[in-house]
Design an enzyme around this catalytic site. Sequence first.
Site, PDB file in Angstrom:
ATOM      1  N   ARG A 112       0.941  -1.033   0.014  1.00 56.80           N
ATOM      2  CA  ARG A 112      -0.096   0.093   0.031  1.00 56.80           C
ATOM      3  C   ARG A 112       0.894   1.290  -0.023  1.00 56.80           C
ATOM      4  O   ARG A 112       2.057   1.224   0.511  1.00 56.80           O
ATOM      5  CB  ARG A 112      -0.957  -0.041   0.986  1.00 56.80           C
ATOM      6  CG  ARG A 112      -2.080  -0.984   1.419  1.00 56.80           C
ATOM      7  CD  ARG A 112      -2.810  -0.767   2.487  1.00 56.80           C
ATOM      8  NE  ARG A 112      -2.214  -0.263   3.599  1.00 56.80           N
ATOM      9  CZ  ARG A 112      -2.067  -1.039   4.756  1.00 56.80           C
ATOM     10  NH1 ARG A 112      -2.417  -2.278   4.661  1.00 56.80           N
ATOM     11  NH2 ARG A 112      -1.572  -0.680   5.767  1.00 56.80           N
ATOM     12  N   TYR A 262      -1.033  -3.451  -7.164  1.00 57.18           N
ATOM     13  CA  TYR A 262      -0.941  -4.232  -6.047  1.00 57.18           C
ATOM     14  C   TYR A 262      -2.028  -4.236  -5.170  1.00 57.18           C
ATOM     15  O   TYR A 262      -2.659  -3.346  -4.947  1.00 57.18           O
ATOM     16  CB  TYR A 262       0.583  -3.976  -5.501  1.00 57.18           C
ATOM     17  CG  TYR A 262       0.343  -4.465  -3.941  1.00 57.18           C
ATOM     18  CD1 TYR A 262       0.551  -5.899  -3.728  1.00 57.18           C
ATOM     19  CD2 TYR A 262      -0.328  -3.743  -3.032  1.00 57.18           C
ATOM     20  CE1 TYR A 262       0.396  -6.234  -2.325  1.00 57.18           C
ATOM     21  CE2 TYR A 262      -0.435  -4.143  -1.452  1.00 57.18           C
ATOM     22  CZ  TYR A 262       0.024  -5.447  -1.396  1.00 57.18           C
ATOM     23  OH  TYR A 262      -0.169  -6.015  -0.165  1.00 57.18           O
ATOM     24  N   GLY A 263      -2.278  -5.241  -4.830  1.00 58.39           N
ATOM     25  CA  GLY A 263      -3.624  -5.483  -3.687  1.00 58.39           C
ATOM     26  C   GLY A 263      -4.358  -4.290  -3.159  1.00 58.39           C
ATOM     27  O   GLY A 263      -5.195  -3.958  -4.021  1.00 58.39           O
ATOM     28  N   GLY A 264      -4.191  -3.791  -2.217  1.00 63.24           N
ATOM     29  CA  GLY A 264      -5.194  -2.655  -1.634  1.00 63.24           C
ATOM     30  C   GLY A 264      -5.244  -1.349  -2.501  1.00 63.24           C
ATOM     31  O   GLY A 264      -6.219  -0.728  -2.496  1.00 63.24           O
ATOM     32  N   LYS A 271      -9.684  -1.880   1.084  1.00 57.26           N
ATOM     33  CA  LYS A 271      -9.366  -0.780   1.728  1.00 57.26           C
ATOM     34  C   LYS A 271     -10.300   0.535   1.392  1.00 57.26           C
ATOM     35  O   LYS A 271     -10.703   1.194   2.253  1.00 57.26           O
ATOM     36  CB  LYS A 271      -7.913  -0.343   2.197  1.00 57.26           C
ATOM     37  CG  LYS A 271      -6.982  -1.795   2.437  1.00 57.26           C
ATOM     38  CD  LYS A 271      -7.543  -2.512   3.782  1.00 57.26           C
ATOM     39  CE  LYS A 271      -6.642  -3.630   4.147  1.00 57.26           C
ATOM     40  NZ  LYS A 271      -7.099  -4.233   5.344  1.00 57.26           N
ATOM     41  N   HIS A 291     -11.829  -2.337  10.249  1.00 57.96           N
ATOM     42  CA  HIS A 291     -10.841  -3.151   9.866  1.00 57.96           C
ATOM     43  C   HIS A 291     -10.662  -4.091  10.920  1.00 57.96           C
ATOM     44  O   HIS A 291      -9.782  -4.227  11.812  1.00 57.96           O
ATOM     45  CB  HIS A 291      -9.625  -2.280  10.072  1.00 57.96           C
ATOM     46  CG  HIS A 291      -8.265  -2.876   9.461  1.00 57.96           C
ATOM     47  ND1 HIS A 291      -6.975  -2.598   9.706  1.00 57.96           N
ATOM     48  CD2 HIS A 291      -8.144  -4.048   8.516  1.00 57.96           C
ATOM     49  CE1 HIS A 291      -6.101  -3.371   9.309  1.00 57.96           C
ATOM     50  NE2 HIS A 291      -6.797  -4.572   8.555  1.00 57.96           N
ATOM     51  N   SER A 313      -2.585  -4.586  10.253  1.00 59.78           N
ATOM     52  CA  SER A 313      -2.260  -5.583   9.146  1.00 59.78           C
ATOM     53  C   SER A 313      -0.881  -6.518   9.561  1.00 59.78           C
ATOM     54  O   SER A 313      -0.024  -5.785  10.189  1.00 59.78           O
ATOM     55  CB  SER A 313      -1.808  -5.128   7.748  1.00 59.78           C
ATOM     56  OG  SER A 313      -3.036  -4.340   7.360  1.00 59.78           O
ATOM     57  N   CYS A 315      -0.735  -8.457  12.120  1.00 56.12           N
ATOM     58  CA  CYS A 315      -0.687  -8.524  13.578  1.00 56.12           C
ATOM     59  C   CYS A 315      -1.386  -9.874  14.052  1.00 56.12           C
ATOM     60  O   CYS A 315      -1.927  -9.686  15.167  1.00 56.12           O
ATOM     61  CB  CYS A 315      -0.900  -7.469  14.133  1.00 56.12           C
ATOM     62  SG  CYS A 315       0.197  -6.097  14.183  1.00 56.12           S
ATOM     63  N   ASN A 319      -4.810 -15.451  11.970  1.00 62.30           N
ATOM     64  CA  ASN A 319      -4.463 -16.382  12.837  1.00 62.30           C
ATOM     65  C   ASN A 319      -5.487 -16.585  13.803  1.00 62.30           C
ATOM     66  O   ASN A 319      -5.787 -17.712  14.153  1.00 62.30           O
ATOM     67  CB  ASN A 319      -3.088 -16.127  13.481  1.00 62.30           C
ATOM     68  CG  ASN A 319      -1.879 -16.588  12.388  1.00 62.30           C
ATOM     69  OD1 ASN A 319      -2.111 -17.352  11.515  1.00 62.30           O
ATOM     70  ND2 ASN A 319      -0.650 -16.133  12.953  1.00 62.30           N
ATOM     71  N   ASP A 338     -10.544  -9.707   8.142  1.00 60.13           N
ATOM     72  CA  ASP A 338     -10.108  -8.493   7.778  1.00 60.13           C
ATOM     73  C   ASP A 338     -11.159  -7.383   8.101  1.00 60.13           C
ATOM     74  O   ASP A 338     -10.665  -6.380   8.391  1.00 60.13           O
ATOM     75  CB  ASP A 338      -9.663  -8.409   6.489  1.00 60.13           C
ATOM     76  CG  ASP A 338      -8.396  -7.137   6.172  1.00 60.13           C
ATOM     77  OD1 ASP A 338      -7.809  -6.709   7.061  1.00 60.13           O
ATOM     78  OD2 ASP A 338      -8.451  -6.452   5.242  1.00 60.13           O
ATOM     79  N   ASN A 430       5.796  -8.964   2.237  1.00 58.81           N
ATOM     80  CA  ASN A 430       4.443  -8.616   2.165  1.00 58.81           C
ATOM     81  C   ASN A 430       3.631  -9.301   1.011  1.00 58.81           C
ATOM     82  O   ASN A 430       2.628  -9.115   0.510  1.00 58.81           O
ATOM     83  CB  ASN A 430       4.098  -6.890   2.002  1.00 58.81           C
ATOM     84  CG  ASN A 430       2.544  -6.773   2.131  1.00 58.81           C
ATOM     85  OD1 ASN A 430       1.847  -6.972   3.017  1.00 58.81           O
ATOM     86  ND2 ASN A 430       2.132  -5.672   1.095  1.00 58.81           N
ATOM     87  N   ARG A 432       1.441 -12.461  -0.719  1.00 61.25           N
ATOM     88  CA  ARG A 432       0.079 -12.551  -0.369  1.00 61.25           C
ATOM     89  C   ARG A 432      -0.531 -13.946  -0.871  1.00 61.25           C
ATOM     90  O   ARG A 432      -0.242 -14.391  -2.037  1.00 61.25           O
ATOM     91  CB  ARG A 432      -0.837 -11.330  -0.794  1.00 61.25           C
ATOM     92  CG  ARG A 432      -0.711 -10.148   0.134  1.00 61.25           C
ATOM     93  CD  ARG A 432      -1.082  -9.967   1.285  1.00 61.25           C
ATOM     94  NE  ARG A 432      -0.685  -8.864   1.983  1.00 61.25           N
ATOM     95  CZ  ARG A 432      -1.514  -8.162   2.944  1.00 61.25           C
ATOM     96  NH1 ARG A 432      -2.527  -8.699   3.298  1.00 61.25           N
ATOM     97  NH2 ARG A 432      -0.786  -6.967   3.391  1.00 61.25           N
ATOM     98  N   ASN A 558      -4.314 -18.735  22.215  1.00 61.65           N
ATOM     99  CA  ASN A 558      -5.370 -17.657  22.317  1.00 61.65           C
ATOM    100  C   ASN A 558      -6.676 -17.813  22.800  1.00 61.65           C
ATOM    101  O   ASN A 558      -7.414 -17.144  23.284  1.00 61.65           O
ATOM    102  CB  ASN A 558      -5.069 -16.698  21.157  1.00 61.65           C
ATOM    103  CG  ASN A 558      -3.525 -16.264  20.915  1.00 61.65           C
ATOM    104  OD1 ASN A 558      -2.925 -15.948  22.030  1.00 61.65           O
ATOM    105  ND2 ASN A 558      -3.389 -15.858  19.848  1.00 61.65           N
TER     106      ASN A 558
END
Length: 648
Positions: A112, A262-264, A271, A291, A313, A315, A319, A338, A430, A432, A558
């Site tokens: 981004r 690219y992506g976003g 986004k 988000h 992102s 973090c 998962n 997301d 990064n 994906r 967790n």
Amino acid sequence: MLHRQYKNIIIHTSIVRFLQLLNTTKRWHLVSQLRRFLSVQYGDSALLTPGVKSYVNECASLCQPDHIHLCDGSAQESQMLRKVMLKQGTIIPLTKYENCWLARTNPEDVARVESKTFICTDHEEEAVPITPSAKKGVLGNWIAPRDMEQAIQERFPGCMRGRTMYVIPFSMGPIGSPLSKIGIEITDSEYVVESMKIMTRVGNRVLEQLPGDSDQFVRCLHSVGKPKNGNTSVPSWPCDPERTIILHKPGSNDIVSYGSGYGGNSLLGKKCFALRIGSTIAKREGWLAEHMLILGITNPKGKKIYVAAAFPSACGKTNLAMMTPTLPGYKVECVGDDIAWMKFDSQGTLRAINPENGFFGVAPGTAMSTNPIAMKTIFKNTLFTNVASTSDGGVYWEGMEESGFNNVTITDWLGKLWSKQAEKPAAHPNSRFCTPAAQCPIIDPAWEDPQGVPISAILFGGRRPKGVPLVYEARNWSHGVFMGAAMRSESTAAAEHKGKVIMHDPFAMRPFFGYNFGDYLHHWLSMEKRGNVPKVFHVNWFRKGADGKFLWPGFGDNSRVLDWIFRRVSEEDCFVDTAIGYLPSEGALNTEGLKQSVDLKEMFSLPRAFWQQEVIDIENYFKTQVGKYLPKEISNQLDELKNRVANM
């Protein structure tokens, strides 16, 4: 540029008929331009509403493509577009898996571009806080309408010559849901078309949801662009990184993106629509576009709640959304990893949908040991970007288990042979995977429920190596909003920032606000008057001990934190009051069966010096970045925290 009086008949008529309509006295150069304005060569243009037709013609007039393709979302269309990309060298097949492909981008187009992303409003303070003490605000970039128009005119005229213009009708959210919204993306990238078909619902069914006289859709114009000098350094991945710009105009629901594939930056439903434009629509209509991941958790007694969680992102959102619990009897199911759109129903229950249709996850670090559910999801019908490839037709990235790669050669994301002794990673940090959500083995049965799922708890969190405990609860809604506003985290590879610096990232939305952050806080505070607000928590899986190692094992463990949150949602008395909020009381966190010893005392300690500095940093941030726009309720929460920390 083609005269406006002709643009609305281009899609309806053939070139010959259009020529017949021209008055011979018109300027001759109009005729030469007509060859660039062809009728739709693929798709049923009869499905287009007048508003969509007008938008398509405006874009065609500006960008001057050779062909127009109306996407129908079919498998046959995908097969055709893959052939085009294979011929261009944009993708290579991954023969080890079923219908999987690898794209390698231009090395200058990998993330981004927040510094080149702007919100356009009539007045600057509608977009970003203006504070005299800030040299430059970090809560978004404003651009004036005149400058936005100039930026468009400097880049877009003729940018699609020699290319096909694809018209992508897409739905954010289940088609027909009262919580969903429709967009029309115009692009000259086949990669974008195929990615959007994974990440959103695309095709004729979307167009059928638009009333005949409706122009209630988000307008999304994208081009990979053409450099001024005409030189495309990577022919398989055209882009114009020097002039890349991403523009949003909330007043007219417009998104304009140029120069990046690219992506976003190019998948404009993500986004740009889901958060920046989505948040402005949500403010007008009284809901939240955030988000956040959404997961369902069922306890051993069969009771189920849904949780939304906001992390920056990379973090751990994916998962957590796809967790395999280590606590016996617990089950986690994924609604989304997301984005969450949340709105109160008629009974005052906050309900959420995942507006996306796929996962656009960070590959490095994803492995059977860290996220087995993701690994069971992504090796079918997936488009990988900037990961490494293997000689047996597979993929590789940092973090994957070493077994299975001993007898293969690895080619890195730049297309060069790679070895484990190399100084640079095989996959871009990064890199994906773009994969359909429906393939997830633990996808929640209600993930496409048009009414959404009921949210019982909201989590905020980030990477905090020091001082911040594993989990704590807000005292009330205003305190919870303050916790979201005060979020801080180490920067990630998803953006341009270098190095591991602790950054303020309120609500994990810092790069994604569509309007003034102070107004955003007022909007969040107002939700308490609209319905039954959920409990709010802060989590931190990433605290480290004196030895530099993580204190908490994370991943499936967790679930032990979710167990405590579950019990607090049920109003169980299992907490202690502290200066920063409610922490688990002694013995309340279930650690039975943990495979590693955990220093609970250190993990939940609240170092006074750390929190004194934290208060100073938060106060300074609010002063320099939010200033007069900071709601009084948030200022009061900061004062209360300051007083409690002083008396620790």
